[in-house]
Write an enzyme that holds these catalytic residues in place. Structure first.
Site, PDB file in Angstrom:
ATOM      1  N   LYS A 170       0.839  -1.211   0.000  1.00 62.98           N
ATOM      2  CA  LYS A 170       0.000   0.000   0.000  1.00 62.98           C
ATOM      3  C   LYS A 170       0.870   1.255   0.000  1.00 62.98           C
ATOM      4  CE  LYS A 170      -3.807  -2.463   2.157  1.00 62.98           C
ATOM      5  NZ  LYS A 170      -4.704  -2.704   3.288  1.00 62.98           N
ATOM      6  N   GLN A 224      -4.864  -1.934   9.749  1.00 64.33           N
ATOM      7  CA  GLN A 224      -4.716  -3.223   9.073  1.00 64.33           C
ATOM      8  C   GLN A 224      -5.201  -4.359   9.984  1.00 64.33           C
ATOM      9  OE1 GLN A 224      -3.804  -3.409   5.878  1.00 64.33           O
ATOM     10  NE2 GLN A 224      -3.694  -5.622   5.698  1.00 64.33           N
ATOM     11  N   ASP A 239     -11.431   2.142   4.178  1.00 62.59           N
ATOM     12  CA  ASP A 239     -11.675   0.695   4.085  1.00 62.59           C
ATOM     13  C   ASP A 239     -13.163   0.398   3.889  1.00 62.59           C
ATOM     14  OD1 ASP A 239      -9.492  -1.040   4.175  1.00 62.59           O
ATOM     15  OD2 ASP A 239      -9.242  -0.832   6.340  1.00 62.59           O
TER      16      ASP A 239
HETATM   17  N1  L34 Z   1      -8.029  -2.965   7.373  1.00 59.99           N
HETATM   18  N2  L34 Z   1      -7.216  -5.044   6.725  1.00 59.99           N
HETATM   19  C1  L34 Z   1      -7.749  -3.854   6.399  1.00 59.99           C
HETATM   20  N3  L34 Z   1      -8.008  -3.486   5.107  1.00 59.99           N
HETATM   21  C2  L34 Z   1      -7.723  -4.360   4.108  1.00 59.99           C
HETATM   22  O1  L34 Z   1      -8.039  -4.042   2.851  1.00 59.99           O
HETATM   23  C3  L34 Z   1      -7.135  -5.586   4.411  1.00 59.99           C
HETATM   24  N4  L34 Z   1      -6.749  -6.488   3.446  1.00 59.99           N
HETATM   25  C4  L34 Z   1      -6.893  -7.911   3.694  1.00 59.99           C
HETATM   26  C5  L34 Z   1      -6.234  -8.218   5.051  1.00 59.99           C
HETATM   27  N5  L34 Z   1      -6.477  -7.167   6.049  1.00 59.99           N
HETATM   28  C6  L34 Z   1      -6.914  -5.923   5.748  1.00 59.99           C
HETATM   29  C7  L34 Z   1      -5.706  -6.284   2.610  1.00 59.99           C
HETATM   30  O2  L34 Z   1      -5.167  -5.200   2.480  1.00 59.99           O
HETATM   31  C8  L34 Z   1      -6.147  -8.501   2.526  1.00 59.99           C
HETATM   32  N6  L34 Z   1      -5.376  -7.414   1.960  1.00 59.99           N
HETATM   33  C9  L34 Z   1      -4.403  -7.539   0.944  1.00 59.99           C
HETATM   34  C10 L34 Z   1      -3.671  -6.461   0.448  1.00 59.99           C
HETATM   35  C11 L34 Z   1      -2.705  -6.624  -0.534  1.00 59.99           C
HETATM   36  C12 L34 Z   1      -2.463  -7.855  -1.044  1.00 59.99           C
HETATM   37  C13 L34 Z   1      -3.176  -8.943  -0.556  1.00 59.99           C
HETATM   38  C14 L34 Z   1      -4.132  -8.775   0.415  1.00 59.99           C
HETATM   39  C15 L34 Z   1      -1.392  -8.033  -2.059  1.00 59.99           C
HETATM   40  O3  L34 Z   1      -0.681  -7.099  -2.357  1.00 59.99           O
HETATM   41  N7  L34 Z   1      -1.203  -9.266  -2.595  1.00 59.99           N
HETATM   42  C16 L34 Z   1      -0.165  -9.597  -3.548  1.00 59.99           C
HETATM   43  C17 L34 Z   1       0.905 -10.472  -2.937  1.00 59.99           C
HETATM   44  C18 L34 Z   1       1.369 -10.011  -1.600  1.00 59.99           C
HETATM   45  C19 L34 Z   1       2.477 -10.865  -0.981  1.00 59.99           C
HETATM   46  O4  L34 Z   1       3.534 -10.979  -1.619  1.00 59.99           O
HETATM   47  O5  L34 Z   1       2.280 -11.397   0.124  1.00 59.99           O
HETATM   48  C20 L34 Z   1      -0.819 -10.365  -4.696  1.00 59.99           C
HETATM   49  O6  L34 Z   1      -0.289 -10.339  -5.796  1.00 59.99           O
HETATM   50  O7  L34 Z   1      -1.833 -11.023  -4.451  1.00 59.99           O
END
Ligand code: L34
Length: 291
Positions: free
Chosen positions: A52, A96, A119
């Site tokens: 983010k 988060q 959010d």
């Molecule tokens: N308050 N908590 C709050 N807001 C959110 O919107 C979230 N979420 C979920 C978990 N808790 C939260 C997220 O941000 C899930 N989530 C989230 C954000 C980013 C990614 C995955 C989940 C992401 O960038 N995924 C990448 C890989 C990341 C890695 O390498 O671990 C992808 O390509 O899927």
């Protein structure tokens, strides 16, 4: 089978946001500023929050990361939330999730000023979403709707099966897709659902958000279905440099050949969650510019 490239779509949205931020900057207006509170050292949460922060920089947003120890009291955390509520420079912020067990997530969520709740988890925004009023949409479901639109995947009259009823994905997703405009027929399923496999096998669109690696198997999915995989599970992998690999809630290898469209993990829904949050933050800054 068409692979839905969430990473690519997210990069395009970031570029659009960047040019809109350039317009704000040239006009001497406020640059969107997102803050994120990260409690403790959950490695997955750290990775998501870092994504983010990095995406904010890519799009020319200002961001602030506030890290707190995992043993912070609920009272102390509520103070941090209140400071951000009061800070006029912060357009939107998130706490988060998940939070450590001794902190009540709902209490913290309810303490966030709904005008800064990018959010969309506060009951005020959640209620507005359910009624189709302007609000901040929860980032993951919002991102999924953007992906469906980008790939011209029609939802009108379609049978959508959402697997998992979390507050942040399954429940809001089911509401968004059943609203006017999306017009899907939605079945929200969960751990107590009977005949789950049979229900999934009737879906035109499956949204898997249960957090169980490879839960959705090829024999559960209808030929030609659209499969959206929200799960990001870290499973041990000694051959990987990081000693783990990311796998979705879908047995991708075997399910993909049956699908018309499918999202990969990583590079599917995850990057869309990040840019959807940024779209909300941009909106929050615009609202402030208008005041
Ligand atoms: N308050 N908590 C709050 N807001 C959110 O919107 C979230 N979420 C979920 C978990 N808790 C939260 C997220 O941000 C899930 N989530 C989230 C954000 C980013 C990614 C995955 C989940 C992401 O960038 N995924 C990448 C890989 C990341 C890695 O390498 O671990 C992808 O390509 O899927």
């Amino acid at each position: 089978m068409i692979l839905i490239d969430g990473k690519k779509v997210a990069e395009e949205i970031k570029l659009e946001l960047k040019s809109e931020v350039d317009v704000l900057r040239t006009a001497g207006k406020k640059i969107p500023h997102l803050a994120a509170i990260l409690v403790g050292e959950n490695p997955a949460s750290m990775a998501y929050v870092n994504n983010k922060v990095k995406s904010c920089a890519d799009a020319g947003f200002v961001s602030t990361l506030i890290k707190k120890e995992g043993n912070i009291s609920e009272e102390e955390l509520l103070k941090v939330v209140e400071e951000l509520n009061q800070n006029p420079d912060i357009d939107g912020f998130i706490v988060q999730l998940p939070l450590p067990k001794h902190i009540d997530e709902l209490t913290v969520t309810m303490a966030i000023d709904p005008a800064k709740d990018v959010d969309g988890f506060h009951p005020v925004n959640f209620g507005k979403m359910a009624q189709g009023l302007p609000c901040f949409l929860p980032a993951t479901p919002y991102g999924i709707t953007l992906l469906l639109k980008y790939y011209n995947i029609d939802t009108v009259g379609k049978n959508v099966v959402v697997v998992g009823r979390s507050h942040i994905v399954g429940t809001p997703m089911s509401i968004l897709l059943s609203r006017k405009g999306a017009d899907a027929t939605v079945t929200l399923t969960h751990s107590r659902t009977k005949n789950l496999e049979e229900i999934i096998s009737q879906a035109d669109i499956v949204i898997a958000a249960i957090g169980i690696p490879h839960f959705i198997k090829a024999d559960m999915v209808k030929e030609g279905a659209v499969v959206i995989d929200v799960g990001i599970n870290r499973v041990e992998d000694d051959t990987a440099i990081k000693k783990y690999k990311l796998v979705g809630d879908v047995d991708f290898e075997n399910v993909a050949p049956k699908c018309s469209y499918i999202t990969p993990v990583p590079g599917g829904v995850g990057p869309m969650t990040v840019v959807s949050l940024m779209k909300n933050t941009y909106l929050a800054a615009l609202n402030k510019n208008a005041r």
